[in-house]
Design a protein around this motif. Structure first.
Motif, mmCIF file in Angstrom:
data_model
loop_
_atom_site.group_PDB
_atom_site.id
_atom_site.type_symbol
_atom_site.label_atom_id
_atom_site.label_comp_id
_atom_site.label_asym_id
_atom_site.label_seq_id
_atom_site.Cartn_x
_atom_site.Cartn_y
_atom_site.Cartn_z
ATOM 1 N N ALA A 284 51.631 3.241 40.629
ATOM 2 C CA ALA A 284 52.797 3.186 41.292
ATOM 3 C C ALA A 284 52.538 4.231 42.563
ATOM 4 N N CYS A 285 51.891 5.502 42.361
ATOM 5 C CA CYS A 285 51.620 6.334 43.379
ATOM 6 C C CYS A 285 50.544 5.620 44.446
ATOM 7 N N ASP A 286 49.753 4.691 43.971
ATOM 8 C CA ASP A 286 49.029 4.068 45.034
ATOM 9 C C ASP A 286 49.690 2.975 45.936
ATOM 10 N N ALA A 287 51.031 2.612 45.181
ATOM 11 C CA ALA A 287 51.713 1.661 46.119
ATOM 12 C C ALA A 287 52.830 2.431 47.137
ATOM 13 N N VAL A 288 52.687 3.576 47.068
ATOM 14 C CA VAL A 288 53.333 4.249 48.248
ATOM 15 C C VAL A 288 52.793 4.307 49.576
ATOM 16 N N SER A 289 53.439 4.330 50.664
ATOM 17 C CA SER A 289 52.726 4.574 52.038
ATOM 18 C C SER A 289 52.464 5.891 52.303
ATOM 19 N N GLN A 290 52.996 7.007 51.586
ATOM 20 C CA GLN A 290 52.590 8.374 51.894
ATOM 21 C C GLN A 290 51.187 9.017 51.006
ATOM 22 N N GLY A 291 50.752 9.341 51.658
ATOM 23 C CA GLY A 291 49.338 10.189 50.889
ATOM 24 C C GLY A 291 49.809 11.179 49.854
ATOM 25 N N LEU A 292 49.317 11.269 48.675
ATOM 26 C CA LEU A 292 49.701 12.178 47.791
ATOM 27 C C LEU A 292 48.285 13.070 47.079
ATOM 28 N N LEU A 293 48.426 14.374 47.138
ATOM 29 C CA LEU A 293 47.219 15.011 46.454
ATOM 30 C C LEU A 293 47.868 16.039 45.685
ATOM 31 N N LEU A 294 47.122 16.165 44.468
ATOM 32 C CA LEU A 294 47.531 17.415 43.511
ATOM 33 C C LEU A 294 46.466 18.521 43.330
ATOM 34 N N VAL A 295 46.668 19.419 43.658
ATOM 35 C CA VAL A 295 45.623 20.423 43.853
ATOM 36 C C VAL A 295 45.955 21.695 42.633
ATOM 37 N N PHE A 311 44.205 8.631 54.820
ATOM 38 C CA PHE A 311 44.608 9.397 56.017
ATOM 39 C C PHE A 311 43.283 10.585 56.270
ATOM 40 N N LEU A 312 42.765 11.016 55.159
ATOM 41 C CA LEU A 312 41.706 12.044 55.069
ATOM 42 C C LEU A 312 40.570 11.302 55.613
ATOM 43 N N GLN A 313 40.291 10.055 55.397
ATOM 44 C CA GLN A 313 38.913 9.297 55.736
ATOM 45 C C GLN A 313 37.952 10.018 54.639
ATOM 46 N N VAL A 314 38.142 10.041 53.473
ATOM 47 C CA VAL A 314 37.244 10.308 52.379
ATOM 48 C C VAL A 314 37.611 9.435 51.310
ATOM 49 N N GLY A 315 36.491 8.867 50.656
ATOM 50 C CA GLY A 315 36.704 8.267 49.257
ATOM 51 C C GLY A 315 37.306 8.965 48.249
ATOM 52 N N ARG A 325 38.334 22.575 50.430
ATOM 53 C CA ARG A 325 37.518 22.973 51.557
ATOM 54 C C ARG A 325 36.320 21.985 51.676
ATOM 55 N N ASP A 326 35.970 21.636 50.475
ATOM 56 C CA ASP A 326 34.339 20.606 50.748
ATOM 57 C C ASP A 326 34.961 19.520 51.160
ATOM 58 N N VAL A 327 36.081 18.713 50.928
ATOM 59 C CA VAL A 327 36.319 17.577 51.308
ATOM 60 C C VAL A 327 37.320 17.371 52.335
ATOM 61 N N VAL A 328 38.123 18.276 52.789
ATOM 62 C CA VAL A 328 39.173 18.338 53.836
ATOM 63 C C VAL A 328 38.770 19.017 54.830
ATOM 64 N N GLN A 329 38.733 18.377 55.993
ATOM 65 C CA GLN A 329 38.220 19.005 57.562
ATOM 66 C C GLN A 329 39.507 19.434 58.305
ATOM 67 N N ILE A 330 40.672 19.491 57.683
ATOM 68 C CA ILE A 330 41.713 19.998 58.364
ATOM 69 C C ILE A 330 42.044 21.414 57.987
ATOM 70 N N ASP A 331 41.659 22.332 58.834
ATOM 71 C CA ASP A 331 41.651 23.822 58.395
ATOM 72 C C ASP A 331 43.094 24.247 58.032
ATOM 73 N N GLU A 332 44.345 23.704 58.926
ATOM 74 C CA GLU A 332 45.799 24.348 58.597
ATOM 75 C C GLU A 332 45.923 23.585 57.268
ATOM 76 N N ARG A 355 46.095 14.662 65.727
ATOM 77 C CA ARG A 355 44.470 14.264 65.671
ATOM 78 C C ARG A 355 44.118 13.371 66.402
ATOM 79 N N ASP A 356 43.028 13.431 67.025
ATOM 80 C CA ASP A 356 42.550 12.523 68.138
ATOM 81 C C ASP A 356 41.354 11.776 67.430
ATOM 82 N N GLU A 357 41.753 10.353 67.086
ATOM 83 C CA GLU A 357 40.694 9.513 66.319
ATOM 84 C C GLU A 357 40.466 8.425 67.181
ATOM 85 N N ASN A 358 39.343 7.967 67.766
ATOM 86 C CA ASN A 358 39.000 6.894 68.429
ATOM 87 C C ASN A 358 39.756 6.718 69.731
ATOM 88 N N ASP A 359 39.686 8.204 70.269
ATOM 89 C CA ASP A 359 40.682 7.929 71.604
ATOM 90 C C ASP A 359 42.088 7.825 71.690
#
Length: 628
Positions: A284-295, A311-315, A325-332, A355-359
């Motif tokens: 069900a979580c994979d079916a939603v369009s929003q990205g979800l992270l549990l930390v 969204f984060l471009q990481v597997g 900090r090892d996998v997410v490249q967005i400091d904020e 974010r600037d991705e591919n111009d």
């Protein structure tokens, strides 16, 4: 169990006579009767309220319509009478009376003479006198609005040049019953039919399930006993012979203690702190369009869904169990997660990051939610791509700003020239008065076209734009456009020329919409041509086709902009047009009108060499008209 169960058999005293309500059914029967009464009362109240609201709304709308008609008609007739256009004013009175169903519409002088009337037989004045006075008539120059016995009486004074004051009198019917017609009673009948159908369906449903309600009533009695403190299973059990519901109730009682122990908060905690890598919840979580992270409280990623990985471009395999900090490249984002997981932030925090991705610049909305559990502080992160929302909001703001500026300019000119006429009063020279009235008239037409463009855009978006088929003389339209735009072209020192053949085929279409399209093409050519330039308008008649070419020596249009200039609200990216006002609607409307008529608009342009817009329309081969 049956020996200690509640006895549901009827008593001997009740056996000889058949009871209408079975045991345990009285509560449900009362509820059904209450629902029926509520349904009937609701339908009756809706019917009465609907009729009253409709009558009041129509009466108010009618009053607003008549008042607005009187104001507009007074302004228009005042201008026509000031210019000596008595016939046009009379025709306008007749048209307005027929269009808006007025009981009376006329223009009278202070002495009671009827200048114009919807009934031509009541007119007793052939031409306006050179001068008249209204000093003997009290409040003749004051606007009034009054109601009397279902009628609305509206009176508006008109200053007819320097000749004197006239008055527009309008009487219209306000009786809402006249406007309601049979539609209201049809609506009431529909409500009645729906109510009868609902009552019948309720009765049939009740009779259908009546035999199965006894077990429910008996179980209700057991529940009431449980609410009073009874906990013994033997006392709460019912006879199995009442049906499947009774059997299920008895089984539920037998397993109650085991189920109560199994249904603890542990399941909720496991959902928050356990492995979410598989199962229905993960799917069900994979079916939603929003990205979800549990930390967790050690800033390690416990779970990610598919959208977060995109969204984060990481597997997902690379993120699970790793430090943020090892996998997410967005400091904020990493700072917010650390502060929330550490307990420094105790409320939901939302940020938007570009974010600037591919111009391509995108906007990512990040929401960090604190989640408190028995295993320490955790953070739930929600990622959402809101780029399209920001683009839509920016386009809407630009359109509002441009439309506001477009509306402000003519309104400002009208106000200034009106102040000149009002302040100087009778001392205004005839040339100055004529100039002021001419400017006011031109700016009024400009406002009318701008509002018409906006309404046309609304029709296009709603898919309701239609054209009125009629014979249209393109040469007449172009002559009127030449007369209107010649002063503005001369003011910019632009040489404008119209080359119209002596004979042109007749176009079948909507005169007003074709005029709007031609106005937009010629107006744009003058607007985007610098001083000292030229604008040429020519007409080419071919077999079953007529083309209008508008050529200018302006700044030209870049190839990449030529593909989008016909989009609504789009304006070219050329920095030179930044100071030129425009709503971005003209070309979109012009092409839409052309295509509704079976034609189209093409553009041929080069930077710094000008542009040529060609409007092509189908024409009647067997008809032609001579240019006057």
């Amino acid at each position: 169990m049956s020996d200690q169960s509640i006895d549901t058999r009827p008593s001997p005293a009740s056996r000889p006579g058949r009871r209408w309500l079975q045991r345990g059914e009285s509560t449900i029967a009362t509820m059904s009767l209450s629902l029926a009464v509520i349904l009937v009362a609701t339908l009756l109240a809706c019917g009465v309220w609907m009729m009253q609201t409709q009558r009041q709304t129509l009466s108010q709308a009618r009053e607003s319509q008549v008042t607005a008609t009187a104001d507009l008609l007074a302004d228009a007739c005042e201008a026509l009478l000031s210019q000596g256009e008595l016939t046009a004013a009379r025709r306008m009175i007749m048209d307005a009376s027929a269009t808006h169903r007025l009981e009376r519409a006329r223009i009278v002088l202070p002495n009671g003479t009827v200048v114009a009337d919807a009934d031509a037989g009541r007119i007793n004045l052939e031409s306006l006198p050179e001068q008249w006075s209204h000093e003997d008539v009290v409040n003749f120059d004051q606007p009034t609005t009054a109601q009397s016995v279902g009628l609305l009486v509206v009176e508006r004074p008109m200053q007819v040049g320097t000749q004197g004051v006239a008055r527009l009198e309008i009487i219209a019917e306000l009786n809402a019953d006249t406007w309601l017609g049979t539609s209201s009673w049809e609506a009431q009948a529909g409500v009645g039919v729906i109510g009868a159908g609902g009552m019948l369906a309720l009765l049939l449903t009740y009779r259908r399930f009546r035999g199965r309600l006894q077990a429910v009533g008996v179980i209700r009695e057991a529940l009431l006993a449980m609410g009073k403190g009874e906990r013994a299973e033997a006392a709460l059990a019912v006879a199995d012979g009442l049906g499947d519901e009774a059997v299920a109730w008895n089984e539920l009682l037998a397993e109650r203690k085991q189920l109560r122990e199994a249904a603890k908060v542990r399941t909720v905690q496991e959902a928050l702190t356990g492995d979410l890598g598989g199962g229905d919840l993960a799917q069900a979580c994979d079916a939603v369009s929003q990205g979800l992270l549990l930390v967790d409280d050690h800033q390690r990623i416990r779970y990610t869904n598919h959208a977060a990985s995109v969204f984060l471009q990481v597997g997902r395999e690379q993120m699970h169990g790793k430090a943020v900090r090892d996998v997410v490249q967005i400091d904020e984002l990493t700072e917010l997660i650390e502060q929330t997981a550490n307990g420094q932030v105790r409320r939901k925090v939302t940020r938007e990051i570009e974010r600037d991705e591919n111009d391509n610049v995108g906007v990512l909305r990040i929401s960090v939610h604190p989640v408190r559990g028995s295993h320490g502080a955790t953070a739930m992160v929600v990622l959402e791509d809101v780029t399209q929302q920001r683009v839509a909001e920016q386009s809407s703001r630009q359109f509002v700003a441009q439309a506001t500026h477009e509306l402000r300019t003519p309104l400002t000119n009208i106000r200034l020239y009106m102040e000149t006429l009002i302040e100087d009063g009778e001392q205004v020279e005839p040339q100055t008065r004529a100039k002021c009235l001419n400017v006011i008239n031109q700016e009024t037409f400009r406002l009318e076209r701008l509002v018409g463009d906006m309404l046309s855009v609304a029709e296009i978006e709603a898919g309701s734009m239609q054209i009125q088929q009629d014979d249209v003389r393109i040469d007449t339209l172009l002559n009127a456009i030449e007369a209107e735009y010649k002063p503005s072209a001369d003011e910019k020192q632009i040489a404008i020329s119209f080359k119209i053949p002596p004979k042109l085929p007749i176009v079948q279409g909507d005169r007003d919409k074709l005029s709007m399209a031609l106005h937009n093409l010629v107006g744009n050519a003058i607007k985007y041509t610098p001083e000292g330039g030229r604008v040429n308008v020519s007409v080419v008649a071919e077999e079953e086709k007529l083309g209008v070419e508008v050529t200018d020596s302006g700044m030209g249009i870049a190839p990449e902009d030529q593909l989008r200039i016909f989009d609504r609200f789009y304006r070219a990216k050329d920095k030179r047009i930044a100071g030129i006002t425009g709503s971005g609607l003209g070309l979109a409307l012009a092409r839409e009108v052309a295509r509704l008529h079976g034609g189209d608009i093409d553009v041929d342009s080069q930077i710094d060499q000008g542009s040529t817009f060609t409007l092509t329309l189908p024409a009647r081969e067997d008809a032609a008209t001579a240019t006057e």
